[in-house]
Design an enzyme around this catalytic site. Structure first.
Site, mmCIF file in Angstrom:
data_model
loop_
_atom_site.group_PDB
_atom_site.id
_atom_site.type_symbol
_atom_site.label_atom_id
_atom_site.label_comp_id
_atom_site.label_asym_id
_atom_site.label_seq_id
_atom_site.Cartn_x
_atom_site.Cartn_y
_atom_site.Cartn_z
ATOM 1 N N HIS A 207 -49.997 -70.635 101.425
ATOM 2 C CA HIS A 207 -50.213 -69.272 100.931
ATOM 3 C C HIS A 207 -51.665 -68.886 101.206
ATOM 4 O O HIS A 207 -52.569 -69.701 101.035
ATOM 5 C CB HIS A 207 -49.942 -69.230 99.423
ATOM 6 C CG HIS A 207 -49.915 -67.847 98.854
ATOM 7 N ND1 HIS A 207 -51.056 -67.147 98.536
ATOM 8 C CD2 HIS A 207 -48.872 -67.036 98.560
ATOM 9 C CE1 HIS A 207 -50.704 -65.953 98.065
ATOM 10 N NE2 HIS A 207 -49.390 -65.865 98.066
ATOM 11 N N CYS A 245 -48.202 -63.511 103.290
ATOM 12 C CA CYS A 245 -48.271 -62.638 102.121
ATOM 13 C C CYS A 245 -49.067 -61.400 102.498
ATOM 14 O O CYS A 245 -50.289 -61.476 102.685
ATOM 15 C CB CYS A 245 -48.911 -63.385 100.947
ATOM 16 S SG CYS A 245 -49.124 -62.322 99.502
ATOM 17 N N HIS A 272 -43.976 -62.976 101.609
ATOM 18 C CA HIS A 272 -44.181 -62.173 100.398
ATOM 19 C C HIS A 272 -44.561 -60.793 100.919
ATOM 20 O O HIS A 272 -45.587 -60.668 101.584
ATOM 21 C CB HIS A 272 -45.391 -62.668 99.597
ATOM 22 C CG HIS A 272 -45.219 -64.010 98.949
ATOM 23 N ND1 HIS A 272 -46.245 -64.624 98.258
ATOM 24 C CD2 HIS A 272 -44.152 -64.836 98.868
ATOM 25 C CE1 HIS A 272 -45.812 -65.780 97.781
ATOM 26 N NE2 HIS A 272 -44.559 -65.941 98.136
ATOM 27 N N ASP A 317 -43.081 -58.895 95.908
ATOM 28 C CA ASP A 317 -44.089 -59.617 95.140
ATOM 29 C C ASP A 317 -44.615 -58.690 94.067
ATOM 30 O O ASP A 317 -44.238 -57.518 94.027
ATOM 31 C CB ASP A 317 -45.180 -60.071 96.109
ATOM 32 C CG ASP A 317 -45.935 -61.289 95.615
ATOM 33 O OD1 ASP A 317 -45.637 -61.768 94.520
ATOM 34 O OD2 ASP A 317 -46.818 -61.760 96.347
ATOM 35 N N HIS A 318 -45.479 -59.226 93.219
ATOM 36 C CA HIS A 318 -46.095 -58.442 92.148
ATOM 37 C C HIS A 318 -45.543 -57.017 92.010
ATOM 38 O O HIS A 318 -45.896 -56.138 92.780
ATOM 39 C CB HIS A 318 -47.600 -58.308 92.383
ATOM 40 C CG HIS A 318 -48.271 -59.631 92.493
ATOM 41 N ND1 HIS A 318 -49.638 -59.744 92.607
ATOM 42 C CD2 HIS A 318 -47.788 -60.899 92.495
ATOM 43 C CE1 HIS A 318 -49.961 -61.024 92.674
ATOM 44 N NE2 HIS A 318 -48.853 -61.754 92.621
ATOM 45 N N TYR A 331 -44.705 -59.818 87.393
ATOM 46 C CA TYR A 331 -43.422 -60.526 87.521
ATOM 47 C C TYR A 331 -42.330 -60.033 86.574
ATOM 48 O O TYR A 331 -41.508 -60.810 86.107
ATOM 49 C CB TYR A 331 -43.648 -62.030 87.406
ATOM 50 C CG TYR A 331 -44.320 -62.574 88.646
ATOM 51 C CD1 TYR A 331 -43.584 -62.804 89.802
ATOM 52 C CD2 TYR A 331 -45.698 -62.791 88.682
ATOM 53 C CE1 TYR A 331 -44.190 -63.265 90.957
ATOM 54 C CE2 TYR A 331 -46.314 -63.255 89.835
ATOM 55 C CZ TYR A 331 -45.545 -63.484 90.968
ATOM 56 O OH TYR A 331 -46.153 -63.925 92.111
HETATM 57 C C1 DNO Z 1 -49.463 -65.040 92.889
HETATM 58 C C2 DNO Z 1 -48.854 -65.966 93.874
HETATM 59 C C3 DNO Z 1 -49.695 -67.228 94.049
HETATM 60 C C4 DNO Z 1 -48.970 -68.220 94.940
HETATM 61 C C5 DNO Z 1 -49.731 -69.499 95.143
HETATM 62 C C6 DNO Z 1 -49.014 -70.399 96.110
HETATM 63 O O1 DNO Z 1 -48.777 -64.265 92.308
HETATM 64 O O2 DNO Z 1 -48.567 -65.363 95.065
HETATM 65 O O3 DNO Z 1 -49.934 -67.787 92.793
HETATM 66 O O4 DNO Z 1 -47.744 -68.538 94.358
HETATM 67 O O5 DNO Z 1 -51.002 -69.268 95.603
HETATM 68 O O6 DNO Z 1 -49.365 -71.714 95.866
#
Ligand code: DNO
Length: 355
Positions: A207, A245, A272, A317-318, A331
């Site tokens: 990531h 991401c 992501h 994501d978020h 989340y």
């Molecule tokens: C945040 C996530 C990160 C991700 C880690 C992977 O919301 O995208 O915490 O899970 O960095 O290890």
């Protein structure tokens, strides 16, 4: 591609598997043993219990996010061997349970960093936000207190209280670690784990660092095209791959996201996809997934994934906090469900227009 949602497990998540199963087009989840601590070997029973629970709900466990890396591995101290051995045992057990994608990060001390977890947007939703000016004024210990105060009672990934209690020691561990050392320690780790990844066909998906630059003077390397290609070459095995991401690489406006995706053909094992709205180059907030709500062209991002033949798990994501939901910041259910539906819509249109 397989549309998924991140799920923290029954004990930790406000969202249920039943709710996830009802989001159209979501076929799997990405999960973890959320109460495991970095460095320990995961027990087979617990892995299988998680997998069975997810499958009983009509979903697939399409990968782990995250198996976290012990700081000894990141700083390269002599006791790293034992932690790498444990990591290999975990990978073996995941492989035996037919799990083939593992997301991890190599960020020193802090995982992702935000300065606000509930900034109010014009529509009344709240979102995670970051300003460099706020970080520059904070000392690292206060950072944890401000995150904890805003977390709606949840433990945020990477911000576990046990870790943060040791924050001064953690900073001391990294005092001689610069970018080059961090690269060397990452290489060492990857070379040690690649044989087990080859044996069980496990795709490792690093990531990016978020934000994609150094915070509090700590080294950060997974930040741009040059560094990520260097990492791919340094251990040139298809199982050494990335989590692409958009919201993390996108924190640096110099990163051309579709171009980065195209340069990583065959090495993106997990995606992501989310949007950010920039107010200034060092002040951004997490918008809805729709292109028109933020600063990124989400169609171009999805098109680049399509063009390289991406076929791994992907997740929104978020999300924003909307409709009075109370959940772990980023989340909740509602806005991530909207994100999944939107990304699925873009994908369907791309696939059909390429027939
Ligand atoms: C945040 C996530 C990160 C991700 C880690 C992977 O919301 O995208 O915490 O899970 O960095 O290890």
């Amino acid at each position: 591609m397989d549309m998924t949602l991140r799920w923290y497990g029954r004990k930790f998540d406000t969202v249920t598997l039943k709710q996830i199963r009802q989001i159209p087009g979501v076929t799997g989840v990405i999960s973890t043993l959320y109460d495991s601590v970095p460095g320990e070997a995961w027990e087979t029973d617990k892995i299988l219990a998680l997998k069975n629970e997810i499958e009983d709900a009509g979903l697939k466990l399409l990968g782990i996010e995250s198996v976290n890396i012990h700081d000894a591995i990141k700083v390269g101290s002599p006791d790293r061997e034992q932690y790498i051995d444990n990591y290999i045992t975990t990978l073996e057990r995941l492989g035996q349970a037919d799990i083939h994608m593992v997301c991890y990060n190599f960020m020193p001390v802090f995982d992702w960093t935000r300065t606000e977890l509930a900034r109010v947007r014009p529509d009344g939703s709240t979102v995670l936000a970051y300003t460099q000016e706020a970080v520059d004024k904070l000392n690292p210990e206060d950072m944890f207190a401000s995150i904890e105060a805003d977390s709606n009672g949840s433990i945020l990934p990477g911000w576990e209280p046990e870790r943060m209690a040791k924050i001064k020691d953690l900073f001391a561990m990294y005092k001689d670690v610069d970018d080059e050392k961090l690269f060397a320690n990452l290489k060492y780790f990857l070379e040690r784990i690649m044989p087990v990844c080859d044996k069980y066909d496990i795709n490792m998906a690093i990531h990016p660092d978020d934000p994609a630059w150094s915070v509090f003077g700590l080294p950060r390397i997974i930040i741009n095209k040059e560094n990520i290609l260097r990492m791919m070459k340094m251990v040139d095995n298809p199982h050494n791959g990335v989590t692409f991401c958009s919201g993390s690489y996108g924190t640096n406006l110099e990163n051309d996201l579709p171009d980065m995706i195209r340069s990583l053909k065959g090495r993106i094992h997990f995606a992501h996809v989310r949007n950010l709205k920039f107010n200034t180059p060092t002040d951004f907030e997490e918008s809805a997934h729709l292109s028109s709500d933020g600063s990124f062209d989400m169609y171009e991002i999805m098109l680049a994934l399509y063009d390289i033949g991406f076929n791994g798990p992907i997740r929104p994501d978020h999300g924003r906090m909307i409709w009075d939901e109370v959940a772990m910041p980023g989340y909740g259910l509602y806005d991530r469900a909207l994100g999944a539906a939107y990304l699925n819509g873009l994908w369907e249109a791309i696939v059909k227009s390429h027939r």
